[in-house]
Scaffold this motif. Structure first.
Motif, mmCIF file in Angstrom:
data_model
loop_
_atom_site.group_PDB
_atom_site.id
_atom_site.type_symbol
_atom_site.label_atom_id
_atom_site.label_comp_id
_atom_site.label_asym_id
_atom_site.label_seq_id
_atom_site.Cartn_x
_atom_site.Cartn_y
_atom_site.Cartn_z
ATOM 1 N N ALA A 159 0.825 -1.209 0.000
ATOM 2 C CA ALA A 159 0.000 0.000 0.000
ATOM 3 C C ALA A 159 0.856 1.254 0.000
ATOM 4 N N ALA A 160 2.081 1.122 0.507
ATOM 5 C CA ALA A 160 2.990 2.271 0.564
ATOM 6 C C ALA A 160 3.758 2.462 -0.736
ATOM 7 N N GLY A 161 3.609 1.538 -1.669
ATOM 8 C CA GLY A 161 4.326 1.644 -2.934
ATOM 9 C C GLY A 161 4.968 0.325 -3.318
ATOM 10 N N SER A 162 5.530 0.274 -4.517
ATOM 11 C CA SER A 162 6.145 -0.954 -5.037
ATOM 12 C C SER A 162 7.659 -0.902 -4.901
ATOM 13 N N ILE A 163 8.232 -2.058 -4.609
ATOM 14 C CA ILE A 163 9.689 -2.211 -4.513
ATOM 15 C C ILE A 163 10.150 -3.084 -5.671
ATOM 16 N N ALA A 164 11.066 -2.566 -6.491
ATOM 17 C CA ALA A 164 11.580 -3.344 -7.621
ATOM 18 C C ALA A 164 12.518 -4.436 -7.126
ATOM 19 N N PRO A 165 12.583 -5.579 -7.822
ATOM 20 C CA PRO A 165 13.499 -6.639 -7.393
ATOM 21 C C PRO A 165 14.949 -6.231 -7.595
ATOM 22 N N ALA A 166 15.827 -6.790 -6.781
ATOM 23 C CA ALA A 166 17.260 -6.523 -6.908
ATOM 24 C C ALA A 166 17.786 -7.128 -8.202
ATOM 25 N N LYS A 167 18.736 -6.425 -8.807
ATOM 26 C CA LYS A 167 19.399 -6.924 -10.012
ATOM 27 C C LYS A 167 20.749 -7.502 -9.604
ATOM 28 N N VAL A 168 20.917 -8.800 -9.843
ATOM 29 C CA VAL A 168 22.138 -9.506 -9.436
ATOM 30 C C VAL A 168 22.935 -9.881 -10.677
ATOM 31 N N LEU A 169 24.226 -9.566 -10.651
ATOM 32 C CA LEU A 169 25.141 -9.941 -11.726
ATOM 33 C C LEU A 169 26.137 -10.956 -11.165
ATOM 34 N N ILE A 170 26.253 -12.110 -11.820
ATOM 35 C CA ILE A 170 27.166 -13.162 -11.369
ATOM 36 C C ILE A 170 28.227 -13.377 -12.439
ATOM 37 N N LEU A 171 29.474 -13.237 -12.053
ATOM 38 C CA LEU A 171 30.596 -13.406 -12.974
ATOM 39 C C LEU A 171 31.216 -14.781 -12.742
ATOM 40 N N GLY A 172 30.934 -15.703 -13.655
ATOM 41 C CA GLY A 172 31.424 -17.074 -13.536
ATOM 42 C C GLY A 172 30.291 -18.027 -13.204
ATOM 43 N N ALA A 173 30.058 -19.003 -14.077
ATOM 44 C CA ALA A 173 28.966 -19.960 -13.874
ATOM 45 C C ALA A 173 29.512 -21.361 -13.632
ATOM 46 N N GLY A 174 30.533 -21.441 -12.777
ATOM 47 C CA GLY A 174 30.987 -22.742 -12.299
ATOM 48 C C GLY A 174 30.043 -23.217 -11.204
ATOM 49 N N VAL A 175 30.508 -24.099 -10.353
ATOM 50 C CA VAL A 175 29.653 -24.633 -9.294
ATOM 51 C C VAL A 175 29.180 -23.523 -8.361
ATOM 52 N N ALA A 176 30.111 -22.649 -7.947
ATOM 53 C CA ALA A 176 29.740 -21.554 -7.050
ATOM 54 C C ALA A 176 28.757 -20.612 -7.725
ATOM 55 N N GLY A 177 29.022 -20.293 -8.977
ATOM 56 C CA GLY A 177 28.145 -19.380 -9.697
ATOM 57 C C GLY A 177 26.751 -19.934 -9.898
ATOM 58 N N LEU A 178 26.650 -21.207 -10.234
ATOM 59 C CA LEU A 178 25.344 -21.823 -10.445
ATOM 60 C C LEU A 178 24.534 -21.869 -9.154
ATOM 61 N N GLN A 179 25.199 -22.161 -8.049
ATOM 62 C CA GLN A 179 24.492 -22.157 -6.770
ATOM 63 C C GLN A 179 24.084 -20.738 -6.391
ATOM 64 N N ALA A 180 24.928 -19.760 -6.719
ATOM 65 C CA ALA A 180 24.578 -18.368 -6.454
ATOM 66 C C ALA A 180 23.351 -17.958 -7.263
ATOM 67 N N ILE A 181 23.272 -18.413 -8.515
ATOM 68 C CA ILE A 181 22.095 -18.126 -9.344
ATOM 69 C C ILE A 181 20.843 -18.682 -8.678
ATOM 70 N N ALA A 182 20.903 -19.955 -8.310
ATOM 71 C CA ALA A 182 19.734 -20.609 -7.721
ATOM 72 C C ALA A 182 19.296 -19.916 -6.434
ATOM 73 N N THR A 183 20.258 -19.525 -5.613
ATOM 74 C CA THR A 183 19.937 -18.889 -4.334
ATOM 75 C C THR A 183 19.355 -17.495 -4.553
#
Length: 376
Positions: A159-183
């Motif tokens: 009711a107080a207004g809309s909050i836009a979602p955070a924009k996340v940039l991930i550099l590297g899509a190895g195991v750590a990066g893929l888990q970071a994406i999912a999280t």
């Protein structure tokens, strides 16, 4: 065979074996000695080890009497000096960054196995300590960023207004990066991803993220799952595309590393200058120099309103599960080099044993490490 577990130093909270795996080693006729308090920081107390069949000893007793020293972090030069000649050590020894220490191990006739040099093949997945620990790092990196960020991750309509979602940039899509994406996606963020390997595009998109492509990447198919050096032309194109995305990003997770070399600097001062005030960067590659020009290992830096968190040891913030996964990886590797009767059996025709063995019989035997040595 007597395997000894020493208490990790320098703030490391993990432990190389957990009681559950101690029981499994006993079934292979391996006696386990544990330094008093070795598992306390990972919430595995001495009583749990004793109930599993281990014996609690002092560090001096373990160094003198154990046949094999199991560790997580590489032994310090001071500890190496205390290890008697002819012993076996196994852990994440980081030999590509510790050439002089490798020479010391060879000089002392220590047989050293480094689980971070195991080839990243399908058969070796159950021993892949880099993946098991990177999975935790990617998860905790996003949670740490969310905790440090001054705004919401998900979109909110109130009711107080809309909050836009955070924009996340991930550099590297190895195991750590893929888990970071999912999280990050589970927390409601919009996610973009860069990686030098076009082959990971499908995985990235399957997790609900946008894959930002840069043409002309060097072929990494023969690198055993590791990143490779890129051409200067590619780096320039990459920098331009990253600069466009980072100017819009609220959160940046950087994970890019090249074994045996300094981490590539993907985020320059100019890029940092263009980021919005309040943005957060978590740099998992901090220990090898970091992916930003302002990263400092084990420090939080505030750069013109941007928070840069340098932390390459995020798995140690989840020591119970990190230790359990590491111990399972280590046990699966030990099954390759130990007989059912607890004896040592080294089959250097096995690519995993060959890839993990760094020094043996007074010599440096690992091809990758020898390639790092400077000519005499």
């Amino acid at each position: 065979m007597i395997a000894g577990i020493l208490k990790e130093k320098n703030g490391e909270t993990r432990v190389s074996l957990v009681p559950e795996v101690v029981k499994q080693l006993q079934q292979m006729s391996v006696t386990v000695w544990v330094e008093q308090g070795a598992g306390d920081n990972a919430f595995y107390n001495d009583d749990a080890y004793v109930q599993a069949g281990a014996q609690v000893k002092t560090a001096a007793e373990i160094l003198a009497g154990a046949d094999m020293i199991l560790t997580l972090q590489p032994p310090s030069p001071e500890l190496t000096a205390q290890i008697p000649s002819g012993k076996i050590i196994a852990g994440i020894l980081q030999p590509l960054y510790r050439v002089h220490e490798v020479e010391d191990w060879a000089a002392k006739n220590i047989t050293a196995f480094s689980l971070d040099t195991i080839p990243r093949t399908t058969r070796a997945q159950t021993m892949d300590v880099l993946s098991s620990q990177a999975n935790i790092a990617g998860y905790k990196a996003v949670l740490l960023a969310a905790y440090s960020y001054s705004r919401y991750f998900p979109m909110f309509m109130t009711a107080a207004g809309s909050i836009a979602p955070a924009k996340v940039l991930i550099l590297g899509a190895g195991v750590a990066g893929l888990q970071a994406i999912a999280t990050a996606r589970r927390l409601g963020a919009v996610v973009e991803v860069f990686d030098t390997r076009p082959a990971v595009k499908e995985e990235v998109m399957s997790l609900g993220a946008k894959f930002v492509e840069v043409e002309g990447a060097a072929d990494a198919s023969a690198a055993g799952g590791y990143a490779v050096e890129q051409s200067e032309t590619y780096k320039q194109q990459q920098q331009q595309r990253i600069a466009e995305s980072i100017a819009k990003a609220d959160i940046v997770i950087t994970t890019a590393q090249i074994p045996g070399k300094a981490a590539p600097v993907l985020v320059s001062n100019d890029m940092l200058d263009r980021m919005r005030s309040g943005a957060v960067i978590v740099d998992i590659a901090a220990a090898t120099g970091g992916n930003t020009s302002a990263t400092k290992n084990n420090e939080t830096v505030h750069y013109k309103g941007v928070t840069i968190i340098g932390n390459s040891n995020l798995p140690a913030t989840m020591p119970a599960d990190a230790s359990k996964l590491y111990a399972k990886n280590l046990f699966n590797f030990l099954k390759l080099i130990l007989t059912k009767e607890g004896g040592l059996h080294l089959n250097f025709e096995d690519d995993i044993v060959k890839g993990a063995c760094i020094t043996h019989n007074g010599e440096i035997v690992n091809d990758r490490v020898k390639g790092m040595m400077q000519p005499a």
